[in-house]
Design an enzyme around this catalytic site. Structure first.
Site, short mmCIF file in Angstrom:
data_model
loop_
_atom_site.label_atom_id
_atom_site.label_comp_id
_atom_site.label_asym_id
_atom_site.label_seq_id
_atom_site.Cartn_x
_atom_site.Cartn_y
_atom_site.Cartn_z
N ARG A 63 64.46 21.72 78.19
CA ARG A 63 64.32 23.16 78.46
C ARG A 63 63.81 23.39 79.88
NH1 ARG A 63 58.62 25.15 75.86
NH2 ARG A 63 57.69 23.10 75.65
N HIS B 71 64.07 24.37 71.62
CA HIS B 71 63.26 23.93 70.48
C HIS B 71 64.15 23.49 69.31
CE1 HIS B 71 60.47 26.08 73.01
NE2 HIS B 71 59.45 25.67 72.30
N PHE C 92 66.54 30.89 65.76
CA PHE C 92 66.61 32.35 65.71
C PHE C 92 67.92 32.85 66.33
CE2 PHE C 92 61.87 31.69 66.43
CZ PHE C 92 61.65 31.46 65.09
N SER D 55 58.59 30.25 76.51
CA SER D 55 58.89 29.00 75.80
C SER D 55 60.25 28.43 76.19
CB SER D 55 58.85 29.24 74.30
OG SER D 55 57.65 29.86 73.93
N GLN E 228 60.82 27.44 62.12
CA GLN E 228 61.22 27.50 63.52
C GLN E 228 62.22 26.42 63.91
OE1 GLN E 228 58.82 30.04 65.16
NE2 GLN E 228 58.63 30.18 62.94
N GLU F 89 67.35 39.33 68.30
CA GLU F 89 68.37 38.34 68.64
C GLU F 89 69.78 38.88 68.44
OE1 GLU F 89 65.82 37.88 66.57
OE2 GLU F 89 64.48 36.54 67.68
N ARG G 145 62.18 20.90 72.92
CA ARG G 145 60.85 21.29 73.34
C ARG G 145 60.10 20.12 73.98
NH1 ARG G 145 55.35 21.97 69.77
NH2 ARG G 145 54.11 22.45 71.58
C1 TPP Z 1 63.15 35.88 64.65
C2 TPP Z 1 62.08 35.38 65.52
N1 TPP Z 1 62.22 35.47 66.85
C3 TPP Z 1 61.24 34.98 67.65
C4 TPP Z 1 60.14 34.39 67.12
C5 TPP Z 1 59.08 33.78 68.04
N2 TPP Z 1 57.84 34.56 67.95
C6 TPP Z 1 56.79 34.15 67.23
S1 TPP Z 1 55.52 35.23 67.24
C7 TPP Z 1 56.36 36.27 68.31
C8 TPP Z 1 55.72 37.54 68.77
C9 TPP Z 1 55.30 38.38 67.61
O1 TPP Z 1 54.65 39.53 68.04
P1 TPP Z 1 53.94 40.46 66.98
O2 TPP Z 1 54.86 40.70 65.83
O3 TPP Z 1 53.42 41.66 67.67
O4 TPP Z 1 52.79 39.55 66.42
P2 TPP Z 1 51.23 39.50 66.81
O5 TPP Z 1 51.04 40.16 68.13
O6 TPP Z 1 50.55 40.23 65.74
O7 TPP Z 1 50.86 38.05 66.82
C10 TPP Z 1 57.61 35.74 68.61
C11 TPP Z 1 58.59 36.37 69.50
C12 TPP Z 1 60.05 34.31 65.73
N3 TPP Z 1 59.00 33.72 65.12
N4 TPP Z 1 61.01 34.82 64.95
#
Ligand code: TPP
Lengths: 278, 316
Positions: free
Chosen positions: B12, B111, B85, B39, B123, B60, B169
């Site tokens: 990556r 990843h 994703f 990431s 994931q 996505e 990753r």
């Molecule tokens: C479908 C999907 N896309 C991307 C991710 C990667 N990801 C993990 S947490 C996150 C951000 C989440 O933000 P939020 O829902 O506001 O959570 P918080 O701030 O409460 O941790 C992302 C993009 C994922 N887990 N699932």
């Protein structure tokens, strides 16, 4: 209410214990998501220690209230609450994210009793919660279904499909909670993909909306009481305004603390700030 | 990783560098990410060319559709997220809006596999080759190291049309130097041998080389081929290997049912059938360190050697 329900004041104290566990678990695991676990601590504590009608000894009881953590990366807060509530020994918290552990990095249904859905790919929990709520209505069961999402998470289109469905089906036994801490992974929610006015959006989708400071236990109790007593005929959405990383000054509102575990030294500082040792 | 080879960077990281270089060379390159720019390393491009970078939020499916429109209007579009994703959430959009019309969208899934580690199965993409291969006309590629990732991504950017690239990753063992010419669609023979062939891609190439060295100590010489491009598949190199060595083991960090093993087996069966065995995943994995996961889920040099013994026995 659960049989051994804690009072609001007791929940405030319990919430400190939950925050301590979160920090300790993540430091031990060396990876994970502190920010969104800490922001949700009050709501999750209130759910597990006052509102959820669940019996850890019977995690599959048909009439149990369901709690689905759709923002699965915040699962340390749920594991901490479940351990304190008696689902498993507190000592098991130290196995988080290890090979062969029941405490997976994101919730896995079937691995740990009490976990209702496998989440971690964001955006799916509310649909599953709708299914539980619909079944509850069809069976005239009395249980409630709670689903917690992140504000970043609700970018996902599926969330809004589920929101339409829940209102259309009048799933008044469904309570969605948006942990609106204002930060997602790459940055602030309003910089990445604006959601405001969030209350109006959920209302326009046919939900009964309650907006609170979700780090204020009094407001959390009040909102959950109203949501549980809901007679509107609509599903309820609690917009829970919170601070990401709440309780640890150097994590609060920090984008960089989304998915990085504290070092041993940082954990010590965090624990000193949280306090609350019995 | 469990391979004994010296570790270079993660693939990556090569992606981030290639994007920055492309950004300087070409004004038509646009990059989209779905809230994982840090990431995936697309954030490197964002830092340099913010006016040509769009963070789509955690969307996505929308990202895949928007990419199709941008491409149809003349942009060369890179979309990045975790491969799980991107392909799972964007699949119908990739099918209808990207693959079917053949839009110039480069789908970069980082990843990949189980070596993303502690975050766990939700994931991990273990089905991305299957999904990408089921999109006709889409190039499917999985580089094994930093250098080959750079070369392959550069070639993919220079070509018209859709492509899927799985990146990792974790740091990957260094297999190529800048002097090596890695060509999209041409499998690379990394070690010669006449007794059997080990076919692999990604991090599994290093493990296959380790296994070949272990076998060499017992007098068995294995040919090792890096099939970094699953489509277009280099059937000629595989057919020659089947003919010349008479036995084959395919190793992949992916479900065994519908990935590298399947396409290689199809090519070998059509050209020169030989005994084959497959080392890959049978199901969902879990949280754990990458090394612990590889060991538990059977992606090790020892498992490759065991499979090699089986094909050698079948060959006789
Ligand atoms: C479908 C999907 N896309 C991307 C991710 C990667 N990801 C993990 S947490 C996150 C951000 C989440 O933000 P939020 O829902 O506001 O959570 P918080 O701030 O409460 O941790 C992302 C993009 C994922 N887990 N699932």
């Amino acid at each position: 209410m659960s049989m051994n329900a804690l009072s609001q004041a007791e929940c405030v104290a319990k919430c400190r214990v939950i925050r301590r566990h979160i920090i300790e678990m993540l430091a031990e695991a060396g990876s994970g998501h502190p920010g969104g676990s800490l922001s949700a601590a009050e709501v999750v504590t209130a759910l597990y220690f006052h509102f959820l009608r669940q019996d850890p000894a019977q995690p599959e009881a048909a009439d149990r209230d369901r709690f689905i953590l759709s923002k699965g990366h915040a699962v340390p807060v749920q594991y901490a609450a479940m351990a304190e509530a008696g689902y498993f020994e507190v000592s098991e918290l130290s196995t988080l994210r290890r090979i062969d552990a029941r405490l997976q990095g994101h919730p896995v249904k079937g691995t740990l009793p009490g976990i209702e859905a496998s989440t971690g790919a964001l955006g799916q929990g509310l649909s599953i919660a709708c299914g539980h709520a619909l079944a509850g209505k069809m069976d005239a069961a009395g249980y409630k279904v709670f689903c917690m999402m992140g504000d970043g998470e609700i970018d996902e289109g599926q969330v809004w499909e589920a929101a339409l469905f829940a209102a259309h089906q009048k799933l008044s036994n469904l309570i969605a909670i948006v942990d609106a801490n204002g930060i997602q992974l790459d940055g602030r929610v309003e910089d990445i993909l604006g959601l405001e006015p969030l209350v109006d959006k959920w209302a326009a989708f046919g939900w009964s909306v309650i907006e609170i400071d979700g780090n204020d236990m009094g407001q959390v109790f009040d909102a959950l009481e109203r949501a549980v007593a809901n007679t509107s005929g609509q599903p309820v959405c609690i917009i829970s305004r919170t601070v990401k990383g709440k309780g640890v000054s150097f994590m609060e509102n920090g984008v960089e603390w989304h998915g990085v575990a504290p070092t041993a030294e940082e954990a010590e500082r965090a624990l000193a700030e949280i306090g609350g040792v019995a | 990783m469990s391979s004994t080879r010296a570790l270079g960077r993660a693939t990556r990281d090569a992606f981030g560098d290639v994007l920055v270089k492309l950004g300087a060379e070409r004004g038509d390159v646009v990059v989209l990410d779905a809230d994982l720019a840090k990431s995936t390393r697309s954030g490197k491009f964002q830092a340099k060319y913010p006016e040509r970078f769009f963070d789509m939020g955690i969307c996505e499916a929308n990202m895949c559709g928007v990419a199709a429109g941008l491409a149809a209007s003349g942009k060369t579009v890179f979309i990045a997220s975790f491969s799980s994703f991107l392909l799972c959430k964007g699949f119908d959009q990739l099918r209808m809006a990207v693959a079917y019309p053949g839009e110039n969208v480069k789908i970069i899934g980082t990843h990949g596999g189980i070596t993303l580690g502690e975050d766990g199965a939700s994931q991990m993409s273990i089905e991305d080759f299957a999904l990408a291969l089921s999109l006709p006309g889409v190039v499917v590629c999985h580089p094994a190291d930093d250098e080959s990732a750079k070369q392959l991504l550069t070639q993919i950017a220079a070509q018209q049309g859709p492509a899927y690239v799985r990146l990792g990753r974790e740091k990957a063992p260094t297999l190529y130097s800048a002097n090596d010419k890695v060509e999209l669609g041409r499998a690379q023979v990394l070690r010669d041998g006449g007794d059997l062939t080990l076919v692999a891609n990604g991090l599994m190439v290093g493990l296959a080389l380790d296994a070949a060295e272990q076998m060499a100590a017992t007098g068995v010489e294995a040919r090792v081929i890096d099939v970094h491009t699953l489509r277009p598949l280099d059937s000629a190199t595989l057919a020659a290997a089947a003919r010349e060595t008479g036995a084959m083991v395919v190793v992949e960090e992916h479900l065994k049912v519908a990935g590298l093993g399947s396409v290689v087996a199809q090519a070998v069966v059509e050209s020169h059938p030989v005994p084959m065995r497959f080392v890959g995943l049978e199901g969902y994995a879990e949280s754990g360190s990458p090394a612990a996961l590889l060991a538990k889920y059977g992606l090790t040099a020892e498992k490759i050697v065991a499979a090699a013994k089986e094909v050698l026995a079948a060959k006789r």
